[in-house]
Scaffold this motif. Structure first.
Motif, PDB file in Angstrom:
ATOM      1  N   LYS A  84      18.615  38.680  47.868  1.00  0.00           N
ATOM      2  CA  LYS A  84      19.829  38.879  47.071  1.00  0.00           C
ATOM      3  C   LYS A  84      19.545  39.767  45.863  1.00  0.00           C
ATOM      4  N   ARG A  85      18.389  39.505  45.232  1.00  0.00           N
ATOM      5  CA  ARG A  85      18.041  40.300  44.057  1.00  0.00           C
ATOM      6  C   ARG A  85      17.838  41.759  44.453  1.00  0.00           C
ATOM      7  N   MET A  86      17.177  41.970  45.592  1.00  0.00           N
ATOM      8  CA  MET A  86      16.944  43.341  46.059  1.00  0.00           C
ATOM      9  C   MET A  86      18.279  44.039  46.320  1.00  0.00           C
ATOM     10  N   ASP A  87      19.210  43.321  46.938  1.00  0.00           N
ATOM     11  CA  ASP A  87      20.534  43.901  47.206  1.00  0.00           C
ATOM     12  C   ASP A  87      21.221  44.301  45.914  1.00  0.00           C
ATOM     13  N   SER A  88      21.125  43.396  44.907  1.00  0.00           N
ATOM     14  CA  SER A  88      21.800  43.683  43.635  1.00  0.00           C
ATOM     15  C   SER A  88      21.150  44.884  42.961  1.00  0.00           C
ATOM     16  N   VAL A  89      19.818  44.978  43.067  1.00  0.00           N
ATOM     17  CA  VAL A  89      19.122  46.128  42.468  1.00  0.00           C
ATOM     18  C   VAL A  89      19.588  47.422  43.129  1.00  0.00           C
ATOM     19  N   VAL A  90      19.696  47.392  44.458  1.00  0.00           N
ATOM     20  CA  VAL A  90      20.119  48.603  45.180  1.00  0.00           C
ATOM     21  C   VAL A  90      21.520  49.024  44.740  1.00  0.00           C
ATOM     22  N   LEU A  91      22.403  48.028  44.585  1.00  0.00           N
ATOM     23  CA  LEU A  91      23.773  48.324  44.138  1.00  0.00           C
ATOM     24  C   LEU A  91      23.789  48.945  42.747  1.00  0.00           C
ATOM     25  N   ARG A  92      23.075  48.283  41.818  1.00  0.00           N
ATOM     26  CA  ARG A  92      23.055  48.780  40.439  1.00  0.00           C
ATOM     27  C   ARG A  92      22.386  50.143  40.355  1.00  0.00           C
ATOM     28  N   HIS A 153       3.418  41.349  48.696  1.00  0.00           N
ATOM     29  CA  HIS A 153       3.873  42.738  48.604  1.00  0.00           C
ATOM     30  C   HIS A 153       5.371  42.781  48.315  1.00  0.00           C
ATOM     31  N   ARG A 154       6.112  41.930  49.012  1.00  0.00           N
ATOM     32  CA  ARG A 154       7.572  41.920  48.810  1.00  0.00           C
ATOM     33  C   ARG A 154       7.933  41.443  47.415  1.00  0.00           C
ATOM     34  N   VAL A 155       7.248  40.387  46.955  1.00  0.00           N
ATOM     35  CA  VAL A 155       7.533  39.859  45.615  1.00  0.00           C
ATOM     36  C   VAL A 155       7.311  40.943  44.560  1.00  0.00           C
ATOM     37  N   ILE A 156       6.162  41.620  44.662  1.00  0.00           N
ATOM     38  CA  ILE A 156       5.831  42.641  43.666  1.00  0.00           C
ATOM     39  C   ILE A 156       6.812  43.798  43.744  1.00  0.00           C
ATOM     40  N   SER A 157       7.197  44.195  44.965  1.00  0.00           N
ATOM     41  CA  SER A 157       8.096  45.362  45.013  1.00  0.00           C
ATOM     42  C   SER A 157       9.483  45.024  44.498  1.00  0.00           C
ATOM     43  N   VAL A 158       9.939  43.799  44.727  1.00  0.00           N
ATOM     44  CA  VAL A 158      11.226  43.403  44.140  1.00  0.00           C
ATOM     45  C   VAL A 158      11.120  43.439  42.613  1.00  0.00           C
ATOM     46  N   GLY A 159      10.022  42.916  42.079  1.00  0.00           N
ATOM     47  CA  GLY A 159       9.819  42.926  40.629  1.00  0.00           C
ATOM     48  C   GLY A 159       9.826  44.336  40.065  1.00  0.00           C
ATOM     49  N   ARG A 160       9.116  45.239  40.735  1.00  0.00           N
ATOM     50  CA  ARG A 160       9.052  46.621  40.250  1.00  0.00           C
ATOM     51  C   ARG A 160      10.415  47.282  40.297  1.00  0.00           C
TER      52      ARG A 160
END
Lengths: 213, 111
Positions: A84-92, A153-160
């Motif tokens: 969900k966070r990744m989706d929101s980042v992509v939108l923003r 890897h996924r956790v870190i890339s979402v954070g970045r």
């Protein structure tokens, strides 16, 4: 430095405990002579010790109840929350790219800019992200077999991605048109002196915002 | 966010575009160690099991960074600089609850 502080703390705590207990026993001894059975006095003597240990007891109870619930929450929802966070980042991200006309972040130093720069200043944004203990468990199992540890890897890339997006938003709020010389730092929140502490990473993005002249 | 703090420009590039560095006044830095109160630490401890953002710590680091930069700027002002270039940050977790933030850069005079 830290070990000295810890020692001082331990010594102070034990001295305090000893004084408390000693005064309690002394008081109990003195009172025993006068009145044989007085629960109030016993409570008075043990009171400070009980009061001192009460927060630990409460924390222990809360920990045993809430800990497993949070773990279960992690098992069920941590992956979904991450998605969900990744989706929101992509939108923003697409919103800010629309605002700037391009991705404002670059690691360039600005020597390529032809028109000149009228104003510049520092922008920075940070984000503390922690994998759930469930994800840590999966990562640990992954490590046994070696190879790619995909969870981390996924956790870190979402954070970045989130930290970079916050940097774009900061730049937009401050009115910059472009961000140069972007650096992304990753710092572990777990100190080496306490490897069992909070397992989280801090991602810190900073750069120089500019306005074109 | 203020980009010009008390008349001092702070950037992390080596030069300030459109300006000329006339004098180098040396490395300036500011550091701070801060901690959240135990309640927030315990909250973060539980949040940590479930995973996700630890907002208390994001805030903590944001505050610390602002303070470190403010100290760095004060240092530069004491040297009579009007800009700080090539700013870097360093973080180290001193103990479980506290973290040290360090900001440093080169104080310069620009025209």
């Amino acid at each position: 430095m830290r070990s000295i502080d810890a020692k001082v703390g331990t010594i102070t705590a034990s001295v305090m405990m000893a004084v408390l207990m000693f005064s309690g026993f002394a008081l109990a001894q003195a009172e025993e002579v006068k009145s044989e059975d007085s629960p109030a006095i016993a409570l008075l003597c043990l009171g400070p010790i009980l009061l001192f240990s009460l927060p630990f007891v409460v924390f222990g109870i809360v920990w045993t109840i809430v800990g497993p619930i949070m773990f279960l929450y992690g098992v069920l929802f941590s992956e979904r929350n991450m998605r969900k966070r990744m989706d929101s980042v992509v939108l923003r991200e697409s919103a800010s790219i629309e605002h700037f006309g391009k991705d404002p972040l670059s690691t360039l130093k600005g020597t390529n800019i032809v028109g000149g720069i009228s104003d510049s200043g520092l922008v920075y944004a940070s984000f503390v992200y922690s994998p759930s203990h469930w994800q840590l468990l999966i990562a640990w199992i992954n490590q046994l077999f070696g190879g790619r540890v995909d969870v981390m890897h996924r956790v870190i890339s979402v954070g970045r991605a989130e930290a970079k997006q916050r940097l774009r938003e900061q730049a937009r709020a401050a009115g910059w048109q472009d961000v140069l010389n972007v650096r992304i730092d990753t710092a572990e929140m777990t100190p080496p002196s306490n490897p069992k502490g909070t397992k989280a990473v801090e991602i810190f993005a900073y750069g120089t915002g500019i306005k074109f002249g | 966010m203020q980009h010009i703090r008390d008349g001092i420009m702070v950037v992390n590039t080596e030069t300030i575009a459109g300006k000329v560095i006339t004098q180098n006044l040396g490395v300036v830095g500011g550091s701070t160690v801060r901690a959240k109160h135990i309640g927030k630490d315990i909250g973060a401890l539980f949040k940590n099991i479930g995973g996700g953002e630890l907002r208390a710590y994001t805030e903590l680091l944001e505050e610390s960074r602002n303070e470190a930069i403010a100290r760095m700027v004060a240092d530069a002002q004491a040297r009579g600089a009007n800009a700080i270039v090539n700013v870097r940050f360093a973080t180290s977790a001193v103990t479980a609850g506290a973290s040290e933030l360090f900001a440093y850069g080169t104080a310069v005079l620009v025209e």
